[in-house]
Each structure stands twice: as structure tokens, then as C-alpha cells.
Design an enzyme around this catalytic site. Structure first.
Site, PDB file in Angstrom:
ATOM      1  N   SER A 142      -0.614  58.172  10.260  1.00 48.90           N
ATOM      2  CA  SER A 142       0.854  58.773   9.090  1.00 48.90           C
ATOM      3  C   SER A 142       1.993  57.688   8.606  1.00 48.90           C
ATOM      4  CB  SER A 142       1.590  60.518  10.044  1.00 48.90           C
ATOM      5  OG  SER A 142       2.268  59.983  11.094  1.00 48.90           O
ATOM      6  N   HIS A 170      -4.590  64.252   9.292  1.00 48.60           N
ATOM      7  CA  HIS A 170      -4.009  64.024   7.651  1.00 48.60           C
ATOM      8  C   HIS A 170      -5.143  63.600   6.991  1.00 48.60           C
ATOM      9  CE1 HIS A 170       0.153  63.235   7.531  1.00 48.60           C
ATOM     10  NE2 HIS A 170       0.570  63.170   8.471  1.00 48.60           N
ATOM     11  N   LYS A 202      -0.499  71.090   5.931  1.00 51.35           N
ATOM     12  CA  LYS A 202      -0.764  69.552   5.226  1.00 51.35           C
ATOM     13  C   LYS A 202      -1.247  69.549   3.733  1.00 51.35           C
ATOM     14  CE  LYS A 202       0.474  67.233   9.459  1.00 51.35           C
ATOM     15  NZ  LYS A 202       1.558  67.175   9.408  1.00 51.35           N
TER      16      LYS A 202
HETATM   17  C1  LIG Z   1      -0.891  62.934  13.458  1.00 48.05           C
HETATM   18  C2  LIG Z   1      -1.542  65.033  13.719  1.00 48.05           C
HETATM   19  N1  LIG Z   1      -0.862  65.841  14.323  1.00 48.05           N
HETATM   20  C3  LIG Z   1      -0.020  66.691  14.404  1.00 48.05           C
HETATM   21  C4  LIG Z   1       0.461  67.358  13.519  1.00 48.05           C
HETATM   22  C5  LIG Z   1       1.183  68.510  13.850  1.00 48.05           C
HETATM   23  O1  LIG Z   1       0.844  69.262  12.905  1.00 48.05           O
HETATM   24  P1  LIG Z   1       1.779  70.926  12.769  1.00 48.05           P
HETATM   25  O2  LIG Z   1       2.867  70.645  11.681  1.00 48.05           O
HETATM   26  O3  LIG Z   1       0.300  71.821  12.493  1.00 48.05           O
HETATM   27  O4  LIG Z   1       2.225  71.312  14.413  1.00 48.05           O
HETATM   28  C6  LIG Z   1       1.209  66.272  12.597  1.00 48.05           C
HETATM   29  C7  LIG Z   1       1.917  66.762  11.581  1.00 48.05           C
HETATM   30  O5  LIG Z   1       3.486  66.027  11.951  1.00 48.05           O
HETATM   31  C8  LIG Z   1       0.217  65.583  12.998  1.00 48.05           C
HETATM   32  O6  LIG Z   1       0.369  64.377  11.547  1.00 48.05           O
END
Ligand SMILES: Cc1ncc(COP(=O)(O)O)c(C=O)c1O
Length: 354
Positions: A142, A170, A202
Site C-alpha cells: 500500500s 489493495h 477498500k
Molecule cells: C494490506 C492490508 N491488509 C489488511 C488491512 C486491514 O483491512 P481492514 O480495513 O478491513 O481491517 C489493510 C487496511 O489498511 C491493508 O492495507
């Protein structure tokens, strides 16, 4: 808006809003319990069926959030006598999941499959032999927007008899056929990628984590993940909105197409203007400026001109790699993009960034 994860603009899609309102009217605002007791509604079950079909997987399981999926499942998949092999830039929810496990951990250099190979060869020499090797990677990273070489990782996993887990938070709604994600993007066999994890928070525009894979994986996961077993399930409006988001992805392909069209235009124009846009291969485009104070001043200047794009500074990225992390949105028009690009150019020139 240049820094939201709402890639496809679905948070404000009328069909998602209507689905949520209808579900509140028919089912109420809360589920009343955890899934394994009284909080399992028809909408939750329908959502899992729809997601599995969308992903071309045997089955799917929905968690409250992506964080709950990673922190609840990873410690169950690997424990004492196992080893987890992790990309050095994996997301914090993976890191916490690994910490909660009793497994040993080994870290390989970011997206470097030569280094992954080295680590796997070393783990094979371990005495006594590890019971299980679990490789975990983000699908799209990200901060930089680069894509994990999941095709090569899956091959290495198969060669070394390792389980492969990808966090596609993502990549969903972004990569692959109709936004089906990274497994679709690389056209991979499901028997080489054992856990495809993702989130509805997202590109799907709502909230909620999920995993897809074999029926055995799903049965194991809901019997074992404490975050799934011991925490209240989604309100019906959330589950209904997630189902509507899958409907949209299946029937309105132009959202994903617009996202990529906007992304290509923005990246090209910013690069031509002389910005350092890193090595992103996705709608995440870092505008790398170097020093943290400079990134903050650029962001503040953009905000004054009605462009919202927050800075990412040390320790989230290296000290000399502070940036504005832009995330493209399918709902932005060409005029919106030109408006933002003009603001970027003007302020960046004033700050001698370009
Ligand atoms: C790569 C990644 N995994 C997991 C998450 C966590 O997801 P959630 O917002 O559904 O808790 C995020 C969110 O920032 C993320 O970017």
C-alpha cells in the site's frame, strides 16, 4: 479526494445505499450476536456464497474486518514447530497475526524471490524439520503500489511444500478479471495459493474482511479463528451492501475500467511534469518528495486548493522517502484530475520539488 481507499466510488453508489436501507428495514440494525450463536443471518451466508462464486473459489468466509481475518487466522494456521516466511514490508495486521502465533518467523527482502528461495532453502535444513512452512505476502503493497510476484511465490511454495497466503486488500476491485484480485490477475491455480484474504473496506466501499479457498480451509477457519468466533457479526446493512458491491462488480464493468483509465492519465501527466512517482503498477501512486517537512507542506498547500491528499512520512516510510500517497478513484472526472494536477504542479514549483 486523492487518498481514500474507496477506489471505485462504491461507498456512495445508490444500489449499495438502497441495499443497506432495505436490509435495515427487514433485519434491523444489529445482528444480535456472534456468528456461531444467534448472529448468523441469511445475508451473511448469501454474501459468502456470492463471494466464493465471484472469486471462483470453493468457499469463502467473512470476518468483521481484514485486520480480524489476519490476526484471527494466521495464528491458527501456524504454531509451535512451524515457520512463517514473510515479506519484510507486509501489513501490520499480518505482523500482529504472526506475533500471536507460536511459530518461528523468517523474513525475506521485499518482493525478492531470490531471497525468498534462500530463506526457504534454509528453513528446509532446520533440525528437527518444521511441521509446516507458511509463506505470507501482501498482494499490492500500500505504500508503493507495487505488486507481489505471486506467480513466482506460488511456484516456490509448491517446490518447497509450503502453504501460500496472500493479503489482497489493495488488489480487490482493482486487479484481475473484473476486479477479482491478484489470483485472477496472475491466472493462478488455487491449489498453489491456499488462502486468498481480502477486505470489503477498500474498493468494495463498505467494511469487512474475508478469505477464500478450499472448503476444508473455510471449515477449519471458522472453527478456529477467535476473532470470528468471539466477536459480533456484521450488521445486516453491511452484509447487504457488500452483496450489492459484488453485484456492481459483476454487472457494471466500467468502474474498474474508469479506475485504470484515470490511473494511466494521472501517472503519465505527473511523470511528464517531472514528479518522482516511484515504481507503482497500480492505482496507488506515490508522489515521492524526500524530506517529511516538504511532504507536509505540499499536502497543506493542496488542501488549501481543495485537494485532499495526505503525506506519508517516517516511520511509515524511510526518512528520505516521504511522499504524498495518492490513490486513484474511478468516480473522478477528467476535469477533477486536471484540477488536482494543476494544484500539484503549482505548489510543487513553489516548493522547488519540480
Ligand atoms: C494490506 C492490508 N491488509 C489488511 C488491512 C486491514 O483491512 P481492514 O480495513 O478491513 O481491517 C489493510 C487496511 O489498511 C491493508 O492495507
Amino acid at each position: 479526494m486523492f487518498c481514500s481507499n474507496n477506489y471505485l466510488g462504491l461507498s456512495n453508489h445508490p444500489k449499495l445505499k438502497e441495499a443497506a436501507v432495505r436490509a435495515i428495514q427487514s433485519h434491523g440494525v444489529g445482528s444480535g450476536s456472534v456468528r456461531p450463536i444467534a448472529g448468523n443471518m441469511d445475508l451473511h451466508v448469501e454474501l459468502e456464497g456470492r463471494l466464493a462464486k465471484f472469486k471462483h473459489a470453493e468457499a469463502s468466509l467473512v470476518y468483521q474486518t481484514g485486520f480480524a481475518a489476519n490476526s484471527g487466522l494466521i495464528p491458527q494456521l501456524a504454531g509451535k514447530g512451524d515457520v512463517i516466511v514473510s515479506d519484510e514490508l507486509n501489513h501490520g495486521s499480518i505482523i500482529d497475526g504472526v506475533r500471536l502465533s507460536h511459530a518461528e518467523r523468517a523474513v525475506y527482502k521485499h518482493t525478492d524471490t531470490q531471497d525468498l528461495k534462500r530463506v526457504l532453502e534454509e528453513t528446509e535444513k532446520h533440525d528437527p524439520p518444521y511441521r509446516r512452512i507458511l509463506i505470507i505476502t501482501d498482494g499490492v503493497f500500500s505504500m508503493d503500489g507495487d505488486i507481489a510476484p505471486l506467480d513466482e511465490i506460488a511456484e516456490l511454495g509448491a517446490e518447497h511444500n509450503a502453504m501460500v497466503y496472500v493479503d489482497d486488500a489493495h488488489g480487490e476491485g482493482v486487479l484481475g478479471e473484473g476486479g477479482r484480485g491478484i489470483v485472477s490477475h496472475f491466472k493462478l491455480d488455487r491449489d498453489k495459493v491456499h488462502v486468498e484474504m481480502g477486505t470489503f473496506s477498500k474498493a468494495f466501499g463498505v467494511v469487512g474482511g474475508h478469505i477464500s479457498g478450499s472448503i476444508d480451509l473455510i471449515n477449519f477457519s471458522y472453527n478456529k479463528s477467535r476473532t470470528w468466533l468471539l466477536s459480533g457479526s456484521h450488521p445486516p446493512g453491511v452484509a447487504a451492501a457488500c452483496i450489492a458491491a459484488i453485484d456492481i462488480l459483476e454487472t457494471e464493468p466500467w468502474h474498474v475500467q474508469n479506475l485504470w483509465e484515470n490511473t494511466r492519465y494521472f501517472k503519465k501527466t505527473m511523470k511528464d511534469l517531472g514528479f518522482n512517482i516511484g515504481n507503482s503498477a497500480t492505482p496507488i501512486t506515490p508522489i515521492i518528495v524526500g524530506e517529511s517537512g516538504l511532504a507536509k507542506r505540499l499536502s497543506a498547500g493542496l488542501f488549501e486548493k481543495s485537494v485532499f491528499a495526505l503525506p506519508i512520512v517516517y516511520p511509515m516510510v524511510a526518512r528520505d522517502k516521504a511522499r504524498i500517497r495518492t490513490i486513484m478513484n474511478a468516480a473522478l472526472t477528467k476535469d477533477d484530475l486536471n484540477f488536482a494536477i494543476e494544484a500539484f504542479e503549482k505548489i510543487a514549483r513553489e516548493l522547488h520539488i519540480i
